[in-house]
Design an enzyme around this catalytic site. Structure first.
Site, mmCIF file in Angstrom:
data_model
loop_
_atom_site.group_PDB
_atom_site.id
_atom_site.type_symbol
_atom_site.label_atom_id
_atom_site.label_comp_id
_atom_site.label_asym_id
_atom_site.label_seq_id
_atom_site.Cartn_x
_atom_site.Cartn_y
_atom_site.Cartn_z
ATOM 1 C CB ALA A 113 1.240 -0.365 5.144
ATOM 2 C CB SER A 150 -0.880 0.060 1.256
ATOM 3 O OG SER A 150 -1.751 -1.005 1.299
ATOM 4 C CE1 TYR A 168 -8.152 -5.674 2.004
ATOM 5 C CE2 TYR A 168 -6.383 -6.237 3.517
ATOM 6 C CZ TYR A 168 -6.869 -5.487 2.473
ATOM 7 O OH TYR A 168 -6.078 -4.532 1.898
ATOM 8 C CD GLU A 169 -8.109 -7.355 -2.298
ATOM 9 O OE1 GLU A 169 -8.441 -6.739 -3.313
ATOM 10 O OE2 GLU A 169 -6.980 -7.838 -2.135
ATOM 11 C CG HIS A 171 -2.892 -2.600 -3.300
ATOM 12 N ND1 HIS A 171 -1.816 -3.339 -2.878
ATOM 13 C CD2 HIS A 171 -3.406 -2.039 -2.189
ATOM 14 C CE1 HIS A 171 -1.703 -3.226 -1.569
ATOM 15 N NE2 HIS A 171 -2.652 -2.449 -1.113
ATOM 16 C CG HIS A 191 -4.580 -7.325 0.741
ATOM 17 N ND1 HIS A 191 -4.443 -6.492 -0.344
ATOM 18 C CD2 HIS A 191 -3.580 -7.005 1.597
ATOM 19 C CE1 HIS A 191 -3.395 -5.701 -0.151
ATOM 20 N NE2 HIS A 191 -2.857 -5.981 1.017
ATOM 21 C CG HIS A 210 -6.588 2.126 2.944
ATOM 22 N ND1 HIS A 210 -5.580 1.201 3.164
ATOM 23 C CD2 HIS A 210 -6.616 2.339 1.605
ATOM 24 C CE1 HIS A 210 -5.034 0.872 1.998
ATOM 25 N NE2 HIS A 210 -5.645 1.546 1.042
ATOM 26 C CG MET A 255 -4.692 -6.359 7.763
ATOM 27 S SD MET A 255 -6.070 -5.309 7.247
ATOM 28 C CE MET A 255 -6.260 -4.271 8.713
ATOM 29 C CB SER A 256 -0.292 -8.330 3.256
ATOM 30 O OG SER A 256 0.791 -7.515 3.654
ATOM 31 C CG ASN A 300 -1.012 2.599 12.009
ATOM 32 O OD1 ASN A 300 -0.906 2.207 10.834
ATOM 33 N ND2 ASN A 300 -1.449 1.814 12.973
HETATM 34 N N1 HPA Z 1 -3.102 -2.856 11.672
HETATM 35 C C1 HPA Z 1 -3.177 -3.731 10.645
HETATM 36 N N2 HPA Z 1 -2.728 -3.450 9.428
HETATM 37 C C2 HPA Z 1 -2.178 -2.239 9.226
HETATM 38 C C3 HPA Z 1 -2.070 -1.292 10.252
HETATM 39 C C4 HPA Z 1 -2.565 -1.624 11.549
HETATM 40 O O1 HPA Z 1 -2.493 -0.839 12.509
HETATM 41 N N3 HPA Z 1 -1.468 -0.189 9.728
HETATM 42 C C5 HPA Z 1 -1.232 -0.475 8.415
HETATM 43 N N4 HPA Z 1 -1.643 -1.720 8.110
#
Ligand code: HPA
Length: 276
Positions: A112, A29, A84-85, A60, A82, A246, A210-211, A234
């Site tokens: 990320a 991302s 989650y998709e 993406h 991903h 996001h 998440m990847s 973050n």
């Molecule tokens: N959690 C999960 N996935 C992420 C985060 C997060 O805080 N930041 C960027 N991708």
């Protein structure tokens, strides 16, 4: 899944005859800009590659970019699968195996992630040294294709020690802060609850995302060496006042993109000329 990878590799071979990338990279991302630095680029849309999904998340692109980067022949996956998709974990298989079939020796993942360490700062990079799979799915479930690897592949030393050492050295030379630690993968798409963040930190994770973990499992199964870097966009939920989104992931991804670009280029330039 293997058959799709073979077909995809044949499509690539037609688009880029004789091209044999040494490193396959996935750009996560907001990190796709690196692909724009690829010289003599040949671009193949994921739509033209059997088994490659059309990614739906902003940031993406869904393209395979082949060419020269940091003095190496590379294949950049600009976009990834991903879970989650709604894709099963097995959907990751064709992408990584195509890189293997094209001749890659190394798989380099970027992503990320949220930091679980309170002293981390958004925009810092983290070298992934190991992972925890909390996706409760494994891309190798199902019949095993022995031509790629064994039924029960080990995950010992999944993140290549020499590649880690090179990345530390390059970061040091560049004056880029490179944290390091364990990446924990969740299914997503919801960010973590505060209790989950506390639990994951206690489990020994330093970042959550998440990847990447399914990709690394497929890569190790077929003998690719792995290097992976998280951009800590973050602090994980509840560790700061920021409300996660996001947009924020993309914003800090862009902010860290320059450090990441220099780190990846330094890594590619520093790879020993023959494979170990
Ligand atoms: N959690 C999960 N996935 C992420 C985060 C997060 O805080 N930041 C960027 N991708």
């Amino acid at each position: 899944m293997s058959e799709q990878a073979r077909k995809a590799a044949a499509v690539v071979a037609e688009a880029a005859p004789g091209f044999r990338p040494r490193v396959g990279l996935t750009l996560g991302s907001g990190l796709g800009a690196l692909a724009e630095r690829v010289e003599n680029a040949i671009v193949v849309d994921f739509r033209d590659l059997p088994g490659f999904p059309e990614p739906s998340v902003e940031g993406h692109h869904g393209r395979l970019v082949l060419g020269r980067l940091g003095g190496q022949d590379v294949a950049c996956l600009q976009g990834r699968v991903h879970l989650y998709e709604g894709h099963p974990a097995q959907a990751v298989v064709p992408l990584v195996r195509t890189l293997k079939l094209l001749g890659c020796e190394t798989y380099f993942a970027t992503n990320a992630a949220g930091a679980l360490d309170r002293d981390a700062e958004p925009g810092q990079l983290m070298l992934i040294t190991d992972h925890i799979n909390m996706q409760f799915a494994n891309p190798l479930v199902g019949p095993n294709d022995e031509s790629f690897g064994p039924r029960f592949p080990p995950m010992d030393g999944a993140y290549d020690a020499e590649h880690q050492a090179l990345l530390r050295r390059v970061a040091d030379d560049l004056g880029v802060t490179l944290r390091e630690g364990v990446y924990l993968a969740t299914l997503g798409p919801s960010f973590e609850s505060h209790a989950e963040v506390r639990a994951f930190a206690r489990l020994g994770a330093n970042a959550v995302g998440m990847s990447t973990v399914p990709e690394v499992i497929v890569a190790r199964h077929c003998g690719l060496r792995v290097a992976a870097i998280s951009v800590l966009t973050n602090l994980a939920a509840g560790l700061s006042d920021m409300v996660l989104s996001h947009e924020q992931t993309l914003q800090y991804g862009h902010a860290a993109a320059d450090d990441l670009r220099r780190l990846v280029l330094g890594f590619l330039e520093g790879l020993p000329s023959a494979s170990a």
